[in-house]
Design a protein around this motif. Sequence first.
Motif, short mmCIF file in Angstrom:
data_model
loop_
_atom_site.label_atom_id
_atom_site.label_comp_id
_atom_site.label_asym_id
_atom_site.label_seq_id
_atom_site.Cartn_x
_atom_site.Cartn_y
_atom_site.Cartn_z
N HIS A 102 0.83 -1.21 0.00
CA HIS A 102 0.00 0.00 0.00
C HIS A 102 0.86 1.26 0.00
O HIS A 102 2.00 1.23 0.45
N ASP B 292 6.84 1.97 5.01
CA ASP B 292 5.74 1.06 5.31
C ASP B 292 4.77 1.01 4.13
O ASP B 292 4.12 1.99 3.81
N GLY B 293 4.69 -0.13 3.49
CA GLY B 293 3.79 -0.27 2.35
C GLY B 293 4.42 0.21 1.05
O GLY B 293 4.43 -0.52 0.05
N GLU C 149 -4.49 0.43 3.02
CA GLU C 149 -4.25 -0.55 4.07
C GLU C 149 -4.52 0.07 5.45
O GLU C 149 -5.01 -0.58 6.34
N HIS D 228 7.72 -6.43 2.46
CA HIS D 228 7.45 -5.39 3.46
C HIS D 228 8.61 -5.27 4.42
O HIS D 228 9.33 -6.25 4.66
N GLN E 162 9.11 -4.13 10.44
CA GLN E 162 8.43 -3.39 11.51
C GLN E 162 8.70 -4.01 12.87
O GLN E 162 7.88 -3.92 13.78
N HIS F 187 -1.33 -7.43 7.33
CA HIS F 187 -1.13 -6.73 6.07
C HIS F 187 -2.23 -7.13 5.10
O HIS F 187 -3.02 -8.04 5.39
MN LIG Z 1 2.09 -1.80 5.84
#
Ligand SMILES: [Mn+2]
Lengths: 450, 450
Positions: free
Chosen positions: B99, B110-111, B144, B228, B231, B397
């Motif tokens: 995303h 992120d994404g 997302e 990804h 995280q 996700h």
């Molecule tokens: Mn994400």
Amino acid sequence: GKESDNKYLSELRSKLQIEPITPHIDALSKFSSSEDELKGVTRLVYSKEDLEARAYVKNLMKKNGLKVREDAMGSIFGRLEGVEKSQKGGGHVVGSGSHTDAIPLSGKYDGVYGVLGAIEALGALKRAKFQPRRHLEAVMFNSEEPSRFGMACSGSRAMGGVLDAEKLETLPDVLNASTSFFDAATQAGYGSKWRGEKNERARTAKEMVEQCSLMPMDSHYYSFVELHIEQGPELEHENLDIGVVTAIAAPAALEITFEGDGGHAGAQLMHLRNDAVVAGSKLAVAVEEFAKHSGSVDTVATVGGFTVKPNAINSVPRSAVLEIDVRDIDLKRRDLVVEQIISTANKVASEQRVRVNVRMINKDDPATSGDSAMSAAELAASHLGHTQKRMVSRAYHDTLFIAKACSNVGMIFIPCFKGYSHRPDEHSTEDQMRKGVETLALTMAKLSRE
Amino acid sequence: GKESDNKYLSELRSKLQIEPITPHIDALSKFSSSEDELKGVTRLVYSKEDLEARAYVKNLMKKNGLKVREDAMGSIFGRLEGVEKSQKGGGHVVGSGSHTDAIPLSGKYDGVYGVLGAIEALGALKRAKFQPRRHLEAVMFNSEEPSRFGMACSGSRAMGGVLDAEKLETLPDVLNASTSFFDAATQAGYGSKWRGEKNERARTAKEMVEQCSLMPMDSHYYSFVELHIEQGPELEHENLDIGVVTAIAAPAALEITFEGDGGHAGAQLMHLRNDAVVAGSKLAVAVEEFAKHSGSVDTVATVGGFTVKPNAINSVPRSAVLEIDVRDIDLKRRDLVVEQIISTANKVASEQRVRVNVRMINKDDPATSGDSAMSAAELAASHLGHTQKRMVSRAYHDTLFIAKACSNVGMIFIPCFKGYSHRPDEHSTEDQMRKGVETLALTMAKLSRE
Ligand SMILES: [Mn+2]
Ligand SMILES: [Mn+2]
Ligand SMILES: [Mn+2]
Ligand SMILES: [Mn+2]
């Protein structure tokens, strides 16, 4: 002696004529900053409405033949002179009073009834040609409610010698970010504008507070008895006219903060956490247990505030701030609960691997009523044919702090509608109020003469 | 067979040239509604910045020779055509994507890394003259993050056939009180403005959601692998290049409200109380216990929200609203914890004499990765000489919902700085990103050909 007590009290009783209180209750309720009158009374210390109420009170005192004086913070005294102008080594005044300030959107009777009642009691005694031996004083305390500066009973604390002037000056004013307490008092005509009967002055907050002191113990009041609505449902429920208060509970307030590292609720594994809510929760459960097992129903403890950050469902709590209120009529028993709470907070913090900070916000001593004050009230109520019982005051009042300057305090309660208080539908009837005022009058007469 | 796999993968590896990703990461980070760029990226679905990012993505797809289409909600697909145009009874597309929307003040990776990475992987395969058998698709999922409408993974939920269009339309828009999701989609050029390749239309929210569906299971994607940033801190901490995800944990979210009568903290005796904080606290302590004793470290449960009313030190709490997040990679184990929590809530409510209300906010099924998707990723990483391990994805996700439409999903993680995410200092290096992209490229090549 008892026989002569009974004789003059019976004579006095037949001559006492109590004027209606309700008209004055209603008049004072108009001095309010509430936007909608129906929503209740709001009257913060030193505000315009507060000054209007003060003017009304001073005027009423004068109409009732009382000699008026004000102290440097603005507590107002209406005196009915006694013959015995001073008493060696002891208090030579018998006082009664309460407050007229009101928290936002509250009732008309809380405090106001006790101020009007004291003035009317003295007025009725004067009209009945009662000659006091000790002076009699009707008192309007400066402010009992903490709404404006966060400090409850500012005037009576000063009288009891327990008001820290430095701390007072740090308190923020909710009405005006740049005003200190001393500024506000001065703007209202007190503080540095105040002049004493001998032209004394109060140029600083410290001097202002000192001027108000009634210390040392028993040097001014021989006795002090506050008349107040019960703010609870017992008297109404048991169909009694009068409550003679045996003790006033006092609160200890603590703020306990637990802090962890926070984290993502999905990502942080359980064994790696130091969750602040779990820590706070363990303490909250323990707080209730300590109060329940103190050995007395008079012990109460409450986690009233429980504030979490970030307070988001997908975040392990980073901090939890608990605000805890512990009250009792017994100092040692209450402070034992406080110790247990602090000790448990440290234990929980260690187990949960969080940081803990304990801050004592406030701690006032409970007060026990004086034997002669209680007896005088009971005798007065008997003479008047009123039903009564002894009971505890679970909320505190200015009398709690007067107890620091006088070892013979008491309180007289009257019933109020469903025990409601601090709300617009707070109510006591004219009849209930009259019974309280005449009981107070005879009580003060007895205390003045014994 | 294995031997021919190894042969073509080695050949492909030598021809693969991955272009830098960082310039595109930086370019996309500029499309942000954050007031201060240094404070992070903000990009809510269908906003102006979101549309700018979409234009960038579509342009990049075209530059990489991919054929672009969009579905009715706005998910974007860039296809590298395969020779086998359809496969009897099974999915004929291998997809990868993520995303570009971003929660307020978050990071750039992120994404976004997964979208850019998928496009670059396909572009590099095309430049290496790789001929896919099954089609390859790079995907940008509609949204997302739940920031705008409170609904995470709206696009992939629709693809997985688990998006309730009626519920979608009731969700409030934080940007505009009067806009529904369908309105916002339409304003962005999707929804009722969308036209399909055969001129299909989506005139209502229901039609829009149905149009996006990839159901039934395995009818579109043969496999789907999302790239990804981790995280989390494991890969960086263990100095590994690649994480091959075995399962994606999914949350169950509950809101549990306890309600008592409240009361004055000083006046209400302990045995007469029904304190909502004590009830909530007993439950919060139990929630941690249930997660800790589930039998697996993968079970996590958090009372992230704990909101008290009136939350005043002198008031017995009237209500406590707990927001609880329970996650696991195993559906049965997670739902057992949910049951235990609900059962305990009822038990505590009864003991504490409070009212309790349990509301299931959300409950998604965890997903297990497909064997062939995992093997392909492991083989790819080996071929490239990258260090790797199998691991769980503790955050969810879009792939979680694609798993409803495809039984062979997977994820590839790369390390990120200290595991930080959803914050402006979120970061992975060009080298770390390159390793992920080339691993994805070889993974998709294998999945396309097997
Ligand atoms: Mn994400
Ligand atoms: Mn009050
Ligand atoms: Mn009061
Ligand atoms: Mn995210």
